[in-house]
Structures are given as C-alpha cells and as structure tokens.
Design a protein around this motif. Structure first.
Motif, PDB file in Angstrom:
ATOM      1  N   PHE A 195       3.487   7.551  10.962  1.00 31.11           N
ATOM      2  CA  PHE A 195       3.589   6.776   9.733  1.00 31.11           C
ATOM      3  C   PHE A 195       4.312   5.455   9.954  1.00 31.11           C
ATOM      4  CE2 PHE A 195       2.897  11.027   8.109  1.00 31.11           C
ATOM      5  CZ  PHE A 195       2.147  10.818   6.955  1.00 31.11           C
ATOM      6  N   LEU A 196       3.801   4.407   9.312  1.00 34.64           N
ATOM      7  CA  LEU A 196       4.524   3.146   9.249  1.00 34.64           C
ATOM      8  C   LEU A 196       5.761   3.328   8.370  1.00 34.64           C
ATOM      9  CD1 LEU A 196       1.489   0.758   8.592  1.00 34.64           C
ATOM     10  CD2 LEU A 196       2.883   0.772  10.681  1.00 34.64           C
ATOM     11  N   ALA A 197       6.862   2.705   8.752  1.00 38.53           N
ATOM     12  CA  ALA A 197       8.091   2.765   7.955  1.00 38.53           C
ATOM     13  C   ALA A 197       8.597   1.340   7.754  1.00 38.53           C
ATOM     14  CB  ALA A 197       9.137   3.636   8.639  1.00 38.53           C
ATOM     15  N   ASP A 213       7.781   6.886  -0.819  1.00 36.39           N
ATOM     16  CA  ASP A 213       6.838   7.477  -1.763  1.00 36.39           C
ATOM     17  C   ASP A 213       6.116   8.696  -1.188  1.00 36.39           C
ATOM     18  OD1 ASP A 213       7.467   5.481  -3.569  1.00 36.39           O
ATOM     19  OD2 ASP A 213       5.740   4.225  -3.065  1.00 36.39           O
ATOM     20  N   LEU A 214       6.231   8.880   0.119  1.00 33.98           N
ATOM     21  CA  LEU A 214       5.501   9.963   0.787  1.00 33.98           C
ATOM     22  C   LEU A 214       6.412  11.122   1.202  1.00 33.98           C
ATOM     23  CD1 LEU A 214       3.118   7.894   3.090  1.00 33.98           C
ATOM     24  CD2 LEU A 214       2.585   8.961   0.904  1.00 33.98           C
ATOM     25  N   LEU A 250      12.349   6.175   8.598  1.00 33.37           N
ATOM     26  CA  LEU A 250      11.505   7.374   8.577  1.00 33.37           C
ATOM     27  C   LEU A 250      12.351   8.640   8.645  1.00 33.37           C
ATOM     28  CD1 LEU A 250       8.764   8.768   8.587  1.00 33.37           C
ATOM     29  CD2 LEU A 250       8.634   8.377  11.057  1.00 33.37           C
ATOM     30  N   GLU A 251      13.364   8.649   9.473  1.00 31.58           N
ATOM     31  CA  GLU A 251      14.214   9.838   9.610  1.00 31.58           C
ATOM     32  C   GLU A 251      14.942  10.162   8.313  1.00 31.58           C
ATOM     33  OE1 GLU A 251      15.256   9.828  14.383  1.00 31.58           O
ATOM     34  OE2 GLU A 251      16.587   8.752  13.009  1.00 31.58           O
ATOM     35  N   LYS A 252      15.269   9.154   7.539  1.00 31.08           N
ATOM     36  CA  LYS A 252      15.929   9.389   6.252  1.00 31.08           C
ATOM     37  C   LYS A 252      15.010  10.125   5.303  1.00 31.08           C
ATOM     38  CE  LYS A 252      18.587   7.044   2.639  1.00 31.08           C
ATOM     39  NZ  LYS A 252      19.097   5.726   2.145  1.00 31.08           N
ATOM     40  N   ILE A 302       5.096  14.106   3.557  1.00 30.37           N
ATOM     41  CA  ILE A 302       5.666  14.209   4.898  1.00 30.37           C
ATOM     42  C   ILE A 302       6.353  15.553   5.099  1.00 30.37           C
ATOM     43  CG2 ILE A 302       7.584  13.318   6.296  1.00 30.37           C
ATOM     44  CD1 ILE A 302       6.660  10.506   5.515  1.00 30.37           C
ATOM     45  N   GLY A 303       7.057  16.008   4.064  1.00 33.06           N
ATOM     46  CA  GLY A 303       7.692  17.329   4.151  1.00 33.06           C
ATOM     47  C   GLY A 303       6.674  18.437   4.306  1.00 33.06           C
TER      48      GLY A 303
END
Length: 343
Positions: free
Chosen positions: A135-137, A151-152, A188-190, A156-157
């Motif tokens: 994914f782009l972050a 928003d994802l 992304l990690e957040k 993602i989860g």
C-alpha cells in the motif's frame, strides 16, 4: 556461493548489476530500463542456473519444488466515477437494467470495485495461496496521492488478520530519500499497528545500490522491486532471493532481495502482448524458475483483476498449483529462506 560467482566475471557482473553503477542514461522516472542493458537474454535466469549446476538448492515447506511470490501493488482504490457513469449508460443501452442501476448507485460511493482485496484473497485461497499487498502511505501533496492510508484501517486489518501480508509501496521519492522512506513506513505501521518488513517502490523506481542501503537502514527485511518496467524476466539473472552486494563498499547489504519476474502492466502496456502471447511468456518464466528450484515473483495490480487480465492471473495460479509450487507472500518467503539458505 559468492566465491563461486566471482569465478566467472560475466556472471559476477550480472549478479551485482555492475552496469547500473554508472549508467549513461536513465528514463523519465530515473529507472534503468531493459533497453539500455547489455544483457539481452532476459528470459533465462543465467546466474541461478550457474548456481544450480554447482549444487545450490533451496528447501521449501513440505518439499515443494519451487515457489511463487504473489504480490499486489495498490496504486488506486477509488475507481473514477466517470467510468461508472459510462458503465451505467452502456448497461442501460443493452437493456441490463439491474447492472445499470447498480452502476448508478456506485457513482456517489467512495469505495468502488478496485477496493477488491477480499475478492483477491478468496480467489487465491481457492489455490491454497496467499500474497502480499503493498500500500501507498503518502501524504496530501505527494505525487500520486490517491487515497489516505488511514481510511483503509479496517481493510488492512482484515488482510493481515487473514494471514496475507501488508507491505509498503514506497512513493515516487522514497527510493532515493531515506527520510521520506521512513516517514511512509511509520505512517503505514501506525495504521497496521505492527512492523512493516516488505517493500516495493512505486513505478519500480530503484537505484543500485543506494535504494537497498536506504531500505536496510529503514528496517525493512526484504525488497521486491528489482525487475524491469519495460520487460519481464530476470534482471540480474536470478530467480532466487539473495542478499545484494555493494561493489562500492565491497560488502553485502543487510536485506533480502526477492527479484520481480512478471508484472501485469509490463506484459500489457510496455510489451503490448495479447493474452495468448502474454501467457506463453508467463509460462516460459515459470518453467525456467521451476528448473532451478527458484522463486518467481508475480505482480498483479488490484486494478487488473477483471476481464482477460484476471483470466491470465488465475491461469498462472492454476498452472503453478498443478506443478506443486508453494504460492505465498514475500514475508513467508523471507521467513522460510532466512539466513541459513540465503545466497
């Protein structure tokens, strides 16, 4: 194994990508394209064959003969409403009232058919496969900022909880800017709420060896960008994961490269192959990988999961499944091969 490679100067130069250290030209995206390379036998994994002939073997779970690393770059998730309006008009024109109404209802919807992660996972599960979603972050104002990763969070989860991988698809500048790379990784990690270890750069932007060094410093465990945008095949003659060697510093870089073999847009837009010819080339590369007991990495965008493009992806899944390949994500390849078997 490195000593074996050094015994043959041509093999060593190909493996290390020596010609990319001082390229005279690069394309508009600062990439070293295949048409500038002196190595023309791109469909032959010369380095892996050289190693295989000298006894190099990789063991996969359950004795599977070779592996397929399945990956998806998520460049877009919102299909422009213009296309849905066109779909609605075409459906109504041919009398398909139900489809026309459905298309009209989606014009105002934020999430449209390209947000199809669960459908992709369901398809792969039919073939006992998993994959990686990169994914782009990006932040507002960044080039190609098309969605907010926050928003994802639910999507993602769901992907991660199901056992598929979520990795980073680095933006336009991440390949050459360590701070930008670190910022995107942290963003992304957040959202994911766990470490991100897998990577591929947007547009396959990459510099040898600088990008590898940035990725290692940022804490990634593997990369899978090393492939040509304009031609499928084996960019450095490898169909095995490997640890890159920095010719300038004279030492290995602490990251695993899982080289990219096949990209959908390369077959479709760069090479301009019809579905039949695209399958012939895809099958050729899979067979070459099988002969070496290697890993072929396939990149299929979520936006290519329809029509003849989807049929080609499913054909590859079926073919590899019949051959007994281990079809899995980048993180599983990285964990399985590890330090013991890594070249």
């Amino acid at each position: 194994m490195l000593e074996l490679l050094r015994e043959d100067p041509a093999i060593w130069d190909l493996f290390t990508r020596k010609e990319e250290y001082a390229p005279g030209l690069r394309d508009e995206f600062d990439r070293f394209p295949y048409y500038l390379s002196s190595h023309r036998n791109i469909f032959k994994p010369c380095v892996s064959e050289y190693l295989h002939d000298r006894g190099y073997r990789v063991e996969y779970p359950d004795g599977q003969p070779f592996a397929i690393c399945l990956t998806h770059d998520i460049d877009s998730i919102y299909r422009p409403s213009l296309f849905k309006g066109y779909d609605a008009l075409q459906s109504l024109k041919v009398g398909n009232l139900r489809k026309g109404i459905d298309s009209i209802s989606q014009i105002r919807s934020k999430k449209l058919p390209w947000c199809n992660f669960q459908e992709i996972m369901a398809l792969e599960e039919q073939y006992d496969a998993t994959s990686s979603f990169y994914f782009l972050a990006l932040a507002p104002g960044d080039k190609d900022y098309r969605y907010d990763i926050r928003d994802l969070e639910t999507d993602i989860g769901t992907i991660a909880d199901a056992g598929w991988e979520v990795g980073l698809h680095g933006g336009h500048q991440a390949y050459c800017d360590l701070q930008q790379l670190q910022a995107e990784k942290k963003r992304l990690e957040k959202v994911l709420n766990r470490p991100v270890i897998g990577y591929r750069n947007h547009y396959l932007r990459f510099r040898v060896p600088e990008t590898w060094k940035h990725l290692a410093e940022a804490g990634f465990r593997y990369d899978t960008t090393l492939g040509y945008p304009d031609c499928v095949g084996f960019r450095n003659g490898m169909c095995h994961p490997f640890r890159p060697y920095d010719l300038t510093a004279g030492r290995e870089i602490d990251i695993m490269e899982i080289p990219l073999t096949i990209m959908d847009t390369t077959l479709d837009r760069y090479m301009r192959l019809d579905p039949g010819r695209a399958w012939e080339v895809t099958r050729c590369l899979i067979d070459a990988t099988e002969r070496c007991g290697g890993v072929a990495t396939i990149l299929w965008h979520n936006t290519f999961m329809g029509g003849e493009r989807l049929k080609l992806y499913e054909k590859a899944l079926r073919y590899c499944g019949e051959k007994g390949a281990w079809m899995t994500s980048g993180v599983e390849i990285q964990a399985s091969i590890g330090e013991r078997q890594l070249l």
